[in-house]
Design a protein around this motif. Structure first.
Motif, PDB file in Angstrom:
ATOM      1  N   GLY B 151       1.533  -0.873  -0.146  1.00  0.00           N
ATOM      2  CA  GLY B 151      -0.083   0.201  -0.116  1.00  0.00           C
ATOM      3  C   GLY B 151       0.476   1.130   0.321  1.00  0.00           C
ATOM      4  O   GLY B 151       2.151   1.430  -0.094  1.00  0.00           O
ATOM      5  N   PRO B 152       0.699   2.240   0.404  1.00  0.00           N
ATOM      6  CA  PRO B 152       1.371   3.965  -0.138  1.00  0.00           C
ATOM      7  C   PRO B 152       1.446   3.875   1.154  1.00  0.00           C
ATOM      8  O   PRO B 152       1.605   3.160   2.252  1.00  0.00           O
ATOM      9  CB  PRO B 152      -0.045   4.928   0.190  1.00  0.00           C
ATOM     10  N   SER B 220      12.896   4.752  -6.751  1.00  0.00           N
ATOM     11  CA  SER B 220      12.479   6.020  -6.375  1.00  0.00           C
ATOM     12  C   SER B 220      11.075   5.655  -7.188  1.00  0.00           C
ATOM     13  O   SER B 220      10.573   6.267  -7.643  1.00  0.00           O
ATOM     14  CB  SER B 220      13.250   6.870  -6.179  1.00  0.00           C
ATOM     15  N   LYS B 221      11.197   5.991  -8.882  1.00  0.00           N
ATOM     16  CA  LYS B 221      10.159   5.658  -9.647  1.00  0.00           C
ATOM     17  C   LYS B 221       9.170   4.627  -9.380  1.00  0.00           C
ATOM     18  O   LYS B 221       7.540   4.931  -9.740  1.00  0.00           O
ATOM     19  CB  LYS B 221      10.623   5.673 -11.179  1.00  0.00           C
ATOM     20  N   ALA B 222       9.650   3.839  -8.391  1.00  0.00           N
ATOM     21  CA  ALA B 222       8.286   2.518  -8.647  1.00  0.00           C
ATOM     22  C   ALA B 222       7.681   3.165  -7.417  1.00  0.00           C
ATOM     23  O   ALA B 222       6.028   2.765  -6.510  1.00  0.00           O
ATOM     24  CB  ALA B 222       8.732   1.005  -8.147  1.00  0.00           C
ATOM     25  N   LEU B 256      -2.727  -9.960  -6.378  1.00  0.00           N
ATOM     26  CA  LEU B 256      -2.749  -9.306  -4.991  1.00  0.00           C
ATOM     27  C   LEU B 256      -2.776  -7.537  -5.991  1.00  0.00           C
ATOM     28  O   LEU B 256      -1.494  -7.260  -6.421  1.00  0.00           O
ATOM     29  CB  LEU B 256      -1.856 -10.281  -4.196  1.00  0.00           C
ATOM     30  N   PRO B 257      -2.951  -6.619  -4.356  1.00  0.00           N
ATOM     31  CA  PRO B 257      -2.866  -5.693  -4.625  1.00  0.00           C
ATOM     32  C   PRO B 257      -1.393  -5.216  -4.291  1.00  0.00           C
ATOM     33  O   PRO B 257      -1.227  -5.293  -3.260  1.00  0.00           O
ATOM     34  CB  PRO B 257      -4.404  -5.208  -3.837  1.00  0.00           C
ATOM     35  N   LEU B 258      -0.541  -5.454  -4.929  1.00  0.00           N
ATOM     36  CA  LEU B 258       0.920  -5.463  -4.903  1.00  0.00           C
ATOM     37  C   LEU B 258       1.886  -4.218  -6.111  1.00  0.00           C
ATOM     38  O   LEU B 258       1.072  -4.347  -6.717  1.00  0.00           O
ATOM     39  CB  LEU B 258       1.495  -6.426  -4.567  1.00  0.00           C
ATOM     40  N   THR B 259       2.327  -4.010  -4.835  1.00  0.00           N
ATOM     41  CA  THR B 259       3.321  -2.857  -6.166  1.00  0.00           C
ATOM     42  C   THR B 259       4.637  -3.731  -5.673  1.00  0.00           C
ATOM     43  O   THR B 259       5.037  -3.038  -4.877  1.00  0.00           O
ATOM     44  CB  THR B 259       3.059  -1.289  -6.272  1.00  0.00           C
TER      45      THR B 259
END
Lengths: 287, 287
Positions: B151-152, B220-222, B256-259
């Motif tokens: 999440g953020p 940092s871009k991600a 899944l809700p992942l970054t």
């Protein structure tokens, strides 16, 4: 909101039938075929321990009061979690923690450390495995039962006074209470009700009486040899003794280190009687 | 003694192999055929919550940070014990406790109340049942793994600022963090390492790196889209976000809700890298 109101609000919130921890010394949960006992106690500097006390003694007491709650459930310790507020002499805290963990063979499983200004606070959660089911609780005392005490009372009181006043009395009972784990495990299958005396014998006896809807009738003649000479009245109201109080069949003292101190009566006007009369004044925790 | 020295002294004391709680978010014990996860966190007024905050929010946060530790282990909550220092607005504390217990269907099993002058302190112990064995830990990240965030970050930071300054930003993330319990359970069987971001992403990433003996290389871009605009540097070092960070196979974000925020490298000179360089200055928890 006072403590009683808060706990009763909590109890209303705790709809789970297992939430006995809110009115009892510990919570009891069934999991994976085992019965686990969970308890948490918090110590506050200057309230539950004397300001300036050796942190090794604080660590000992922090763990001991939780193990005493397990003892009251006849539970064998599985481990502890400790919350420590960093401060002076942290190496002494570690030393005391090591001593009690080794003495009772209790693994330290984890915990938390915080740093903050102001009065220090410590917390401990103990997890135990119940030796007997049903797990003893405060309810269950029945008219006709004998009431027993697992050791002396008032020694924490004289120990506290000696520590506070630089006196010569033995202060070990106040600094390093002894949880009656072995006795609790042996008693678990024999008693009808059990708890540890943490807030004073009269007050804690009244808690069994309320939970069991009976009257606990105590005998000062039986109690006098267990208290410091001439100070039974105070010893009955002082806490921190961490001896077990239980109710059950007659003559358990023949097998176990117990002293019969009275009998359970049908519920009368008073929760606790001393020599046939309601005790005068407050019931407990006067320090 | 600073916190690191204290914990390392504790770790030396905790000879039990299960004593992972001392270097991890939670302790893991096997009992009765179940794997239980135990965690304890303490909140201090003015340190972990703003002085004067609504006690309902304090109760929520107290429980949420512990549930977040369970989430990091992929554990389903069994119950909580709460230690409360009585004070003003205790009915608001009860209200917040009720809200979070109902929201996450967590039984309140027991606890302790104390009364004392001075700065208030609260404690919570959460018990969970592991959904998957082995239970995810900080160690296990392997070179070649992808690093994910659940999440953020930085919303607790802007929420804190808004609450402190009576600002207009949404302060929910600071007041009422959301433990990622469902996500944690789903991830438990998929990840190589997992924890929750409580002390700042860079610092917590370095903990996985140290425990796993690898380097976590972040982009940092991600990360930029996950942080408040123009404030990535601060957001990387602020804590209290309670999102999950984990390492594992590529393309988990498809399910899944992942970054994906970087990759695991063999251990280099720095535990954490940002765009190929060690991050400047301190790694975390600057508030």
């Amino acid at each position: 909101m006072n403590e009683r109101e808060f706990i009763s609000a909590l109890r209303a919130l705790a709809t789970s039938p297992e939430a006995r921890g809110l009115e009892d010394d510990a919570a009891v949960i069934e999991i994976g075929g085992e019965t686990l006992v969970l308890t948490h106690d918090t110590l506050v500097d200057g309230v539950h321990v004397l300001e300036g006390q050796d942190p090794a003694d604080i660590a000992w007491k922090l763990v001991a009061v939780n193990l005493s709650d397990l003892a009251a459930k006849g539970a064998e310790p599985v481990g502890i979690l400790v919350s420590h507020m960093l401060g002076d002499d942290d190496h002494r805290f570690i030393a005391g923690l090591r001593e009690i963990c080794e003495t009772y063979d209790v693994p330290l499983l984890g915990g938390d450390t915080v740093r903050a200004e102001g009065r220090r606070v410590w917390g401990c959660t103990a997890i135990g495995r119940a030796a007997h089911r049903p797990v003893p609780s405060r309810s269950g005392a029945t008219a006709g039962d004998t009431i027993y005490l697992g050791g002396p009372i008032g020694r924490a009181m004289t120990g506290f006074e000696s520590l506070r006043d630089d006196g010569e009395q033995d202060d070990t009972s106040y600094r390093r209470p002894t949880p009656q784990l072995e006795l609790g495990e042996k008693l678990a299958s024999l008693v009808t009700a059990m708890m540890d005396v943490s807030d004073g014998l009269l007050l804690d006896a009244s808690r069994i009486a309320h939970a069991s809807q009976v009257t606990l009738s105590l005998s000062s003649k039986a109690l006098e040899p267990l208290a410091p000479q001439g100070r039974l009245d105070e010893a009955l109201r002082w806490g921190d003794d961490y001896v077990l109080i239980c109710t059950g069949p007659a003559r358990l003292e023949a097998e176990l280190p117990l002293t019969p101190i009275g009998e359970v009566l049908p519920r009368g006007a008073a929760a606790v009687m001393l020599d046939g009369e309601p005790p005068h004044g407050d019931l407990g925790y006067t320090h």
